[in-house]
Design an enzyme around this catalytic site. Structure first.
Site, short mmCIF file in Angstrom:
data_model
loop_
_atom_site.label_atom_id
_atom_site.label_comp_id
_atom_site.label_asym_id
_atom_site.label_seq_id
_atom_site.Cartn_x
_atom_site.Cartn_y
_atom_site.Cartn_z
N MET A 162 0.74 -1.18 0.13
CA MET A 162 0.39 -0.21 -0.08
C MET A 162 1.30 1.00 -0.01
O MET A 162 0.30 2.34 0.22
CB MET A 162 -0.91 -0.03 1.22
CG MET A 162 -1.98 -1.35 1.32
SD MET A 162 -2.62 -1.03 3.26
CE MET A 162 -3.15 -2.72 3.42
N SER A 163 2.07 1.41 -0.20
CA SER A 163 3.12 2.19 -0.34
C SER A 163 4.09 2.53 -1.50
O SER A 163 3.98 2.14 -2.47
CB SER A 163 3.64 2.59 1.04
OG SER A 163 4.73 1.46 0.36
#
Length: 338
Positions: A253-254
């Site tokens: 998620m990054s």
């Protein structure tokens, strides 16, 4: 006619208000410059022009132990103008300036201990703001780390994976860090990303890994493709299978927004994922499965929960691999040709 007039007036008002709001907010280059100037005034002169920025992912804040004890300067994100605040456990939210390398060849670096995520409610502009500030501090190379779920069945928990490409799932549907007016002071309107993951730095990473210890005493340094998703939920079984079919080896998620901003700004990029859990790829049992006959609700829940990811396990895996990651980053920075 009156309804049309009212609609026209209201639409004009909201358009004007939106325009005023956009005008009142300085662009990323101006804000990043203000933050960088603040840091240039606050940090010791020998530290304020780092050559390398190191982003510490979930549970990997221990990377700050790679730098020398002195000279050293730390500052919370909350004290830096325009900086977003990180709210996720395992992300301290501070910049650490220091020296990395040998006494004979100390290299000024800055560590971003924690990051802002899109799922926290930040805009992509804020998610990539720290990267922009690093560019205004004259950083030429970024080393980005993250904790990710393993989709490749050859990966094990604790594996360190060198990234060589990505799938920007959010970007493909318009949630992109370069959406909007282009910041020409950073880079061109349509930057290529086929060369995003620097090949010379990846070769250096493999050499550094080989130098850490005899091959028989460690795992293989993997290389793979990272799929960026918005979060904050972990992926379903079907989503994991889809991502694997698309070619992804990891999911997280990054990282990808930061890499895009770094490449847009002309910085070299090296990225690592720590495989903290192995995603569940097989389909779950059907409700009419005969083998479920006679099982209690608790027993069925236990069967469905096998392999389920949780953030605590991510942090624990990060702590276990921190020392290896520290040694690897130190070895790599010492070998970069500036």
């Amino acid at each position: 006619m009156l309804r049309f007039f009212h609609t026209f007036v209201l639409d004009s008002y909201f358009a004007m208000a939106a325009g005023m709001e956009e005008t009142a907010t300085p662009g990323a280059f101006v804000r990043a410059t203000e933050a960088a100037n603040f840091l240039l005034d606050a940090a010791p002169k020998e530290l304020c022009r780092p050559k390398v920025a190191i982003v510490c992912g979930s549970g990997l804040g221990g990377l700050q132990n790679t730098i020398q004890a002195s000279p050293k300067f730390e500052i919370p994100y909350a004290q830096i103008p325009h900086f977003p605040k990180s709210t996720v456990q395992g992300h301290e939210g501070k910049m650490v300036f220091g020296m990395l390398g040998t006494v004979q060849n100390p290299i000024p670096v800055v560590l971003l201990v924690g990051r802002a995520h899109f799922y926290e409610g930040h805009s992509m502009d804020l998610v990539t703001f720290a990267t922009r500030v690093c560019k205004r501090l004259n950083v030429g190379t970024m080393i980005v780390t993250n904790a990710a779920g393993g989709l490749n069945p050859d990966y094990s928990v604790g594996d360190i994976v060198l990234l060589n490409d990505h799938l920007n799932l959010a970007g493909l549907v318009g949630i992109h860090p370069l959406r909007g007016p282009n910041e020409e002071s950073f880079g061109v309107r349509f930057p290529p990303l086929s060369d995003a993951y620097d090949l010379a730095l990846r070769r250096l990473a493999h050499r550094a890994w080989a130098n850490l210890s005899p091959p028989s005493q460690k795992k293989t340094l993997q290389e793979g493709i990272y799929a960026f998703v918005g979060g904050p939920t972990y992926e379903t079984r079907a989503e994991c299978r889809m991502l694997r079919l698309l070619g992804a080896d990891l999911v997280g998620m990054s990282t990808v927004p930061e890499i895009i901003a770094a490449r847009h700004s002309g910085m070299r990029v090296l990225a690592f994922s720590l495989c903290t859990n192995c995603a569940v790829l097989e389909a779950g049992p059907r409700g009419d499965d005969a083998t479920l006959q006679g099982l209690s609700v608790a027993e069925m829940e236990a069967q469905l929960s096998k392999g389920k990811a949780n953030h605590e396990e991510v942090l624990d895996a990060g702590k276990a691999a921190a020392e290896t990651m520290q040694d690897l980053v130190r070895e790599i920075v010492g070998g970069i040709d500036f």
